[in-house]
Design a protein around this motif. Structure first.
Motif, PDB file in Angstrom:
ATOM      1  N   TYR A 153       5.007   4.003   2.540  1.00  0.00           N
ATOM      2  CA  TYR A 153       4.878   2.676   1.933  1.00  0.00           C
ATOM      3  C   TYR A 153       4.612   1.642   3.023  1.00  0.00           C
ATOM      4  O   TYR A 153       5.263   1.652   4.078  1.00  0.00           O
ATOM      5  N   TYR A 154       3.679   0.751   2.737  1.00  0.00           N
ATOM      6  CA  TYR A 154       3.365  -0.341   3.659  1.00  0.00           C
ATOM      7  C   TYR A 154       3.377  -1.672   2.909  1.00  0.00           C
ATOM      8  O   TYR A 154       2.957  -1.744   1.748  1.00  0.00           O
ATOM      9  N   GLN A 155       3.842  -2.717   3.574  1.00  0.00           N
ATOM     10  CA  GLN A 155       3.892  -4.061   3.000  1.00  0.00           C
ATOM     11  C   GLN A 155       3.006  -4.985   3.830  1.00  0.00           C
ATOM     12  O   GLN A 155       3.052  -4.956   5.064  1.00  0.00           O
ATOM     13  N   LEU A 159       0.844  -1.194   0.000  1.00  0.00           N
ATOM     14  CA  LEU A 159       0.000   0.000   0.000  1.00  0.00           C
ATOM     15  C   LEU A 159       0.877   1.241   0.000  1.00  0.00           C
ATOM     16  O   LEU A 159       1.996   1.227   0.522  1.00  0.00           O
ATOM     17  N   THR A 160       0.352   2.308  -0.578  1.00  0.00           N
ATOM     18  CA  THR A 160       0.919   3.642  -0.376  1.00  0.00           C
ATOM     19  C   THR A 160      -0.171   4.456   0.295  1.00  0.00           C
ATOM     20  O   THR A 160      -1.253   4.639  -0.263  1.00  0.00           O
ATOM     21  N   TYR A 177      -0.486  -4.351   7.789  1.00  0.00           N
ATOM     22  CA  TYR A 177       0.535  -3.836   6.874  1.00  0.00           C
ATOM     23  C   TYR A 177       1.605  -3.129   7.692  1.00  0.00           C
ATOM     24  O   TYR A 177       1.300  -2.336   8.585  1.00  0.00           O
ATOM     25  N   GLU A 178       2.850  -3.405   7.355  1.00  0.00           N
ATOM     26  CA  GLU A 178       3.990  -2.825   8.070  1.00  0.00           C
ATOM     27  C   GLU A 178       4.582  -1.661   7.280  1.00  0.00           C
ATOM     28  O   GLU A 178       4.803  -1.771   6.073  1.00  0.00           O
ATOM     29  N   LEU A 179       4.862  -0.563   7.959  1.00  0.00           N
ATOM     30  CA  LEU A 179       5.499   0.578   7.312  1.00  0.00           C
ATOM     31  C   LEU A 179       6.925   0.211   6.901  1.00  0.00           C
ATOM     32  O   LEU A 179       7.709  -0.292   7.701  1.00  0.00           O
ATOM     33  N   THR A 180       7.251   0.464   5.630  1.00  0.00           N
ATOM     34  CA  THR A 180       8.585   0.127   5.122  1.00  0.00           C
ATOM     35  C   THR A 180       9.342   1.327   4.586  1.00  0.00           C
ATOM     36  O   THR A 180      10.517   1.200   4.228  1.00  0.00           O
ATOM     37  N   GLY A 181       8.703   2.494   4.503  1.00  0.00           N
ATOM     38  CA  GLY A 181       9.425   3.661   4.014  1.00  0.00           C
ATOM     39  C   GLY A 181       8.503   4.823   3.709  1.00  0.00           C
ATOM     40  O   GLY A 181       7.282   4.737   3.869  1.00  0.00           O
ATOM     41  N   PHE A 182       9.129   5.914   3.269  1.00  0.00           N
ATOM     42  CA  PHE A 182       8.399   7.133   2.941  1.00  0.00           C
ATOM     43  C   PHE A 182       8.709   7.559   1.510  1.00  0.00           C
ATOM     44  O   PHE A 182       9.856   7.462   1.063  1.00  0.00           O
ATOM     45  N   GLN A 183       7.692   8.052   0.819  1.00  0.00           N
ATOM     46  CA  GLN A 183       7.864   8.448  -0.575  1.00  0.00           C
ATOM     47  C   GLN A 183       8.939   9.517  -0.745  1.00  0.00           C
ATOM     48  O   GLN A 183       9.706   9.496  -1.698  1.00  0.00           O
ATOM     49  N   TYR A 184       8.985  10.467   0.168  1.00  0.00           N
ATOM     50  CA  TYR A 184       9.912  11.585   0.003  1.00  0.00           C
ATOM     51  C   TYR A 184      11.347  11.222   0.381  1.00  0.00           C
ATOM     52  O   TYR A 184      12.238  12.080   0.347  1.00  0.00           O
ATOM     53  N   LEU A 185      11.604   9.950   0.712  1.00  0.00           N
ATOM     54  CA  LEU A 185      12.974   9.503   0.962  1.00  0.00           C
ATOM     55  C   LEU A 185      13.480   8.598  -0.165  1.00  0.00           C
ATOM     56  O   LEU A 185      14.433   7.857   0.008  1.00  0.00           O
ATOM     57  N   ASP A 186      12.857   8.700  -1.321  1.00  0.00           N
ATOM     58  CA  ASP A 186      13.201   7.804  -2.422  1.00  0.00           C
ATOM     59  C   ASP A 186      14.517   8.162  -3.115  1.00  0.00           C
ATOM     60  O   ASP A 186      15.107   7.336  -3.784  1.00  0.00           O
ATOM     61  N   SER A 187      14.962   9.397  -2.994  1.00  0.00           N
ATOM     62  CA  SER A 187      16.103   9.865  -3.788  1.00  0.00           C
ATOM     63  C   SER A 187      17.355  10.059  -2.947  1.00  0.00           C
ATOM     64  O   SER A 187      17.857  11.184  -2.785  1.00  0.00           O
ATOM     65  N   ASN A 188      17.874   8.964  -2.387  1.00  0.00           N
ATOM     66  CA  ASN A 188      19.139   8.999  -1.642  1.00  0.00           C
ATOM     67  C   ASN A 188      19.223  10.173  -0.670  1.00  0.00           C
ATOM     68  O   ASN A 188      20.059  11.088  -0.836  1.00  0.00           O
TER      69      ASN A 188
END
Length: 278
Positions: free
Chosen positions: A54-56, A48-49, A125-136
């Motif tokens: 991001y969630y898995q 999911l977003t 669903y487990e949180l796995t990240g944030f969209q705004y952290l996609d670019s290093n």
């Protein structure tokens, strides 16, 4: 006439056999097609977003990694409804409600877990990240996203070997303070060229310069696959997997610490200036 009839019968039998074979294959492939289609519909539920994160999809075991007391995935996990998500189905779009995880919400923790109610089932669903952290991102952006501002924001740092066997669990205040100080010093994410240089320099420091290993077009190259494999095994020597558990309920799992090339991978890859673990 009789001979002609026999020939026609043989032809009819062959045609019938071919027809039955074709029908059989059609039925088989139709079943396969339906199953593939069903699998495609089901796969959209794997991740999911939601609200910029991001969630898995996960299971009870993963939920217990956050909340040891949870024994079943049921309605009791549903806290405040946060919204709805739309998914494609054979009958059209379906709407499913998304809830905060009640035990975490009651303890004023972040949304590390979400619960989606789907056709009478309660799916975590487990949180796995944030969209705004996609670019290093730099490490300070990572810290800000996860609410890391001081050593007290770390509840535990779990260090594992390459096979996932726990080697160390850091919970003491002084040790967490040391970890925090080194963590925030990671600074900016490394470029691909800087990573290649770090790997190359580590190899040269250990074995000296050689025409067998070199940097070309910003990448480490080797004369043979065997030489590269040997170099790779050297680079990952003493590699550690690191899970960061925070007091706000969030976790950053699966970080990679490489002491040989001195790289710590969190969201991006960061140059290590001070050893983290003995």
């Amino acid at each position: 006439m009789k001979r002609s009839l026999k020939v026609n019968k043989k032809g009819l039998i062959v045609i019938a056999a071919v027809f039955l074979l074709a029908v059989g294959w059609y039925i088989i492939w139709d079943i396969i097609r339906v199953r593939v289609q069903d699998a495609a519909y089901e796969s959209v539920y794997d991740a999911l977003t939601f609200d910029g994160a991001y969630y898995q999809k996960c299971n009870l075991e993963t939920v217990q990694y956050y909340l040891e007391e949870v024994q079943t995935l049921d309605e009791s996990l549903c806290g405040t409804q946060l919204g709805e998500l739309s998914f494609p189905t054979k009958a059209g779009q379906a709407q499913y409600p998304v809830f905060a995880c009640s035990p975490m919400e009651q303890n004023d923790m972040a949304n590390a877990l979400l619960i989606m109610e789907r056709e009478g089932q309660y799916v975590p669903y487990e949180l796995t990240g944030f969209q705004y952290l996609d670019s290093n991102p730099d490490i300070w952006a990572v810290c800000a996203s996860y609410g890391i501002g001081a050593a007290k924001d770390f509840a535990e740092v779990v260090v594992k070997d390459q096979d996932g066997i726990i080697l160390q669990s850091i919970t003491e205040e002084e040790a967490l303070s040391q970890f925090f100080d080194r963590f925030v010093k990671l600074g900016d994410s490394m470029t691909d060229e800087a990573q290649a240089q770090a790997y190359y320099d580590a190899y040269v420091d250990a074995f000296g310069e050689s025409e067998n290993l070199y940097i070309e077009n910003g990448q480490v190259q080797a004369k043979t696959d065997e030489i590269y494999q040997e170099a790779y095994e050297f680079w990952v020597k003493d590699m550690r997997l690191v899970d960061l558990k925070l007091t706000n309920g969030l976790q950053i799992r699966g970080c990679i610490y490489l002491p040989v090339p001195k790289i710590f991978s969190v969201y991006g890859d960061y140059a290590v200036t001070e050893s983290f673990f003995e």
